[in-house]
Design a protein around this motif. Sequence first.
Motif, PDB file in Angstrom:
ATOM      1  N   ALA A  76       5.333   6.815  -4.870  1.00  0.00           N
ATOM      2  CA  ALA A  76       5.103   6.423  -6.255  1.00  0.00           C
ATOM      3  C   ALA A  76       5.796   7.374  -7.232  1.00  0.00           C
ATOM      4  N   THR A  77       5.734   8.665  -6.956  1.00  0.00           N
ATOM      5  CA  THR A  77       6.361   9.649  -7.840  1.00  0.00           C
ATOM      6  C   THR A  77       7.872   9.482  -7.865  1.00  0.00           C
ATOM      7  N   LEU A  78       8.462   9.227  -6.703  1.00  0.00           N
ATOM      8  CA  LEU A  78       9.910   9.057  -6.628  1.00  0.00           C
ATOM      9  C   LEU A  78      10.355   7.762  -7.316  1.00  0.00           C
ATOM     10  N   LEU A  79       9.650   6.670  -7.063  1.00  0.00           N
ATOM     11  CA  LEU A  79      10.041   5.393  -7.643  1.00  0.00           C
ATOM     12  C   LEU A  79       9.856   5.375  -9.152  1.00  0.00           C
ATOM     13  N   ALA A  80       8.844   6.080  -9.645  1.00  0.00           N
ATOM     14  CA  ALA A  80       8.596   6.094 -11.087  1.00  0.00           C
ATOM     15  C   ALA A  80       9.773   6.687 -11.858  1.00  0.00           C
ATOM     16  N   SER A  89      14.043  -1.305  -8.072  1.00  0.00           N
ATOM     17  CA  SER A  89      13.087  -0.211  -7.955  1.00  0.00           C
ATOM     18  C   SER A  89      11.705  -0.635  -8.444  1.00  0.00           C
ATOM     19  N   CYS A  90      11.660  -1.454  -9.488  1.00  0.00           N
ATOM     20  CA  CYS A  90      10.389  -1.936 -10.026  1.00  0.00           C
ATOM     21  C   CYS A  90       9.658  -2.787  -8.987  1.00  0.00           C
ATOM     22  N   THR A  91      10.408  -3.657  -8.307  1.00  0.00           N
ATOM     23  CA  THR A  91       9.807  -4.482  -7.260  1.00  0.00           C
ATOM     24  C   THR A  91       9.309  -3.628  -6.105  1.00  0.00           C
ATOM     25  N   LEU A  92      10.097  -2.640  -5.715  1.00  0.00           N
ATOM     26  CA  LEU A  92       9.687  -1.732  -4.636  1.00  0.00           C
ATOM     27  C   LEU A  92       8.427  -0.965  -5.014  1.00  0.00           C
ATOM     28  N   SER A  93       8.271  -0.673  -6.291  1.00  0.00           N
ATOM     29  CA  SER A  93       7.081   0.038  -6.746  1.00  0.00           C
ATOM     30  C   SER A  93       5.818  -0.783  -6.495  1.00  0.00           C
ATOM     31  N   GLN A  94       5.882  -2.068  -6.843  1.00  0.00           N
ATOM     32  CA  GLN A  94       4.721  -2.924  -6.615  1.00  0.00           C
ATOM     33  C   GLN A  94       4.455  -3.093  -5.122  1.00  0.00           C
ATOM     34  N   LEU A  95       5.518  -3.207  -4.326  1.00  0.00           N
ATOM     35  CA  LEU A  95       5.349  -3.347  -2.878  1.00  0.00           C
ATOM     36  C   LEU A  95       4.759  -2.076  -2.277  1.00  0.00           C
ATOM     37  N   ALA A  96       5.111  -0.921  -2.837  1.00  0.00           N
ATOM     38  CA  ALA A  96       4.527   0.347  -2.371  1.00  0.00           C
ATOM     39  C   ALA A  96       3.023   0.355  -2.608  1.00  0.00           C
ATOM     40  N   CYS A  97       2.618  -0.169  -3.757  1.00  0.00           N
ATOM     41  CA  CYS A  97       1.179  -0.280  -4.037  1.00  0.00           C
ATOM     42  C   CYS A  97       0.521  -1.238  -3.046  1.00  0.00           C
ATOM     43  N   ASP A  98       1.182  -2.366  -2.800  1.00  0.00           N
ATOM     44  CA  ASP A  98       0.626  -3.368  -1.900  1.00  0.00           C
ATOM     45  C   ASP A  98       0.440  -2.818  -0.490  1.00  0.00           C
ATOM     46  N   LEU A 148      -2.110 -12.625  -0.820  1.00  0.00           N
ATOM     47  CA  LEU A 148      -2.096 -12.995  -2.243  1.00  0.00           C
ATOM     48  C   LEU A 148      -1.488 -11.878  -3.085  1.00  0.00           C
ATOM     49  N   MET A 149      -1.791 -10.630  -2.742  1.00  0.00           N
ATOM     50  CA  MET A 149      -1.268  -9.487  -3.491  1.00  0.00           C
ATOM     51  C   MET A 149       0.253  -9.418  -3.421  1.00  0.00           C
ATOM     52  N   VAL A 150       0.786  -9.706  -2.249  1.00  0.00           N
ATOM     53  CA  VAL A 150       2.242  -9.661  -2.081  1.00  0.00           C
ATOM     54  C   VAL A 150       2.909 -10.828  -2.793  1.00  0.00           C
ATOM     55  N   TYR A 151       2.306 -12.010  -2.675  1.00  0.00           N
ATOM     56  CA  TYR A 151       2.941 -13.212  -3.223  1.00  0.00           C
ATOM     57  C   TYR A 151       2.777 -13.296  -4.744  1.00  0.00           C
ATOM     58  N   PHE A 152       1.606 -12.915  -5.245  1.00  0.00           N
ATOM     59  CA  PHE A 152       1.337 -13.025  -6.682  1.00  0.00           C
ATOM     60  C   PHE A 152       1.399 -11.663  -7.365  1.00  0.00           C
ATOM     61  N   LYS A 153       2.363 -10.892  -6.993  1.00  0.00           N
ATOM     62  CA  LYS A 153       2.559  -9.573  -7.614  1.00  0.00           C
ATOM     63  C   LYS A 153       3.281  -9.720  -8.949  1.00  0.00           C
ATOM     64  N   ILE A 154       3.170  -8.689  -9.759  1.00  0.00           N
ATOM     65  CA  ILE A 154       3.905  -8.612 -11.026  1.00  0.00           C
ATOM     66  C   ILE A 154       4.840  -7.418 -10.945  1.00  0.00           C
ATOM     67  N   LEU A 164       7.010  -3.061 -15.535  1.00  0.00           N
ATOM     68  CA  LEU A 164       5.616  -3.494 -15.561  1.00  0.00           C
ATOM     69  C   LEU A 164       5.235  -3.963 -14.172  1.00  0.00           C
ATOM     70  N   ILE A 165       4.132  -3.441 -13.648  1.00  0.00           N
ATOM     71  CA  ILE A 165       3.670  -3.867 -12.330  1.00  0.00           C
ATOM     72  C   ILE A 165       2.187  -4.201 -12.403  1.00  0.00           C
ATOM     73  N   GLY A 166       1.729  -4.980 -11.440  1.00  0.00           N
ATOM     74  CA  GLY A 166       0.327  -5.365 -11.404  1.00  0.00           C
ATOM     75  C   GLY A 166       0.124  -6.572 -10.520  1.00  0.00           C
ATOM     76  N   LEU A 167      -1.014  -7.231 -10.698  1.00  0.00           N
ATOM     77  CA  LEU A 167      -1.350  -8.412  -9.919  1.00  0.00           C
ATOM     78  C   LEU A 167      -1.783  -9.531 -10.851  1.00  0.00           C
ATOM     79  N   GLN A 168      -1.421 -10.740 -10.476  1.00  0.00           N
ATOM     80  CA  GLN A 168      -1.905 -11.885 -11.218  1.00  0.00           C
ATOM     81  C   GLN A 168      -3.391 -12.093 -10.925  1.00  0.00           C
ATOM     82  N   ILE A 169      -4.053 -12.820 -11.813  1.00  0.00           N
ATOM     83  CA  ILE A 169      -5.491 -13.045 -11.697  1.00  0.00           C
ATOM     84  C   ILE A 169      -5.876 -13.613 -10.345  1.00  0.00           C
ATOM     85  N   ILE A 170      -5.046 -14.492  -9.808  1.00  0.00           N
ATOM     86  CA  ILE A 170      -5.357 -15.145  -8.550  1.00  0.00           C
ATOM     87  C   ILE A 170      -5.449 -14.151  -7.389  1.00  0.00           C
ATOM     88  N   ALA A 171      -4.860 -12.966  -7.554  1.00  0.00           N
ATOM     89  CA  ALA A 171      -4.924 -11.938  -6.522  1.00  0.00           C
ATOM     90  C   ALA A 171      -5.889 -10.815  -6.881  1.00  0.00           C
TER      91      ALA A 171
END
Length: 265
Positions: A76-80, A89-98, A148-154, A164-171
């Motif tokens: 997370a520190t490196l990607l930020a 890099s933004c997409t990889l950040s959300q995937l790292a969280c997932d 759901l987290m992987v598919y409905f990621k932000i 901007l990263i996060g999850l949609q309501i459905i996840a």
Amino acid sequence: MDRTSLAFQAYAPSTQPWGQPDATEIVTKLISLICISILSVLFGIKIFKIEFRYLTYSKWLVLGLYLCSWTFTITATLLASTNDGNSTSCTLSQLACDFFYSGSKFIIYVWLIEKVWIVSGNSIERWRSPTYIFHMCLLLPYVAIFTLMVYFKIASLDETGACLIGLQIIASVPLLIYDFILSTFMGFLFIKPLFIAGKNAHDDWRNSRLHGVAVRSFVATLVGLLVSFANILALVLFPYGVRDVICFTSCTIDVTINVITIHWV
């Protein structure tokens, strides 16, 4: 101005040019470095003079949690540092969280199930115990939620190029409900034998090692529940994504507190 921009500005505004960190980014990275240092120290303490061949299943889970949490904070520190203006890099950040953050949560669930099995005093093997098997089956919904987290990621860039990263309501909502229900259920399983022992004044179990494990495990469950609930609730409240460094920092603090609590147990 669209709703994504409004959500972003309400949570952590940033008007700095790319490559020029603002006060929010500097503070969050300092917090990340502190958490990385804490995790590194605890990990070093845990493996100091350890003989891996004698480790129990529970201790292997703890080491796995340490490693997964440490990997997440480093990643997370490196990607930020590379997210602004960089959609990959933004997409990889959300995937790292997932993967890493969710992985640490999964290990904690398995660890709690193991502790429940230990304090219950079962004399049969884990996978011969119907109760243990039932508790492990409770983890199956998490696989669906992870999907759901992987598919409905932000993972997107706003008009300033900030990530901007996060999850949609459905996840995010299923994740919040599942984490709350499972953690509450695990907490009940730890506190149940404490009530039983309290009703029996002659029960020596109250003075046993298992009694101490049950108490500490219950505290760990309660702390983890409160921290995770607050963290996941933030994702629900900001369904259009939050600034990457804010999301990373909240998750980093989450995993660090969980590791500290489990280290105490």
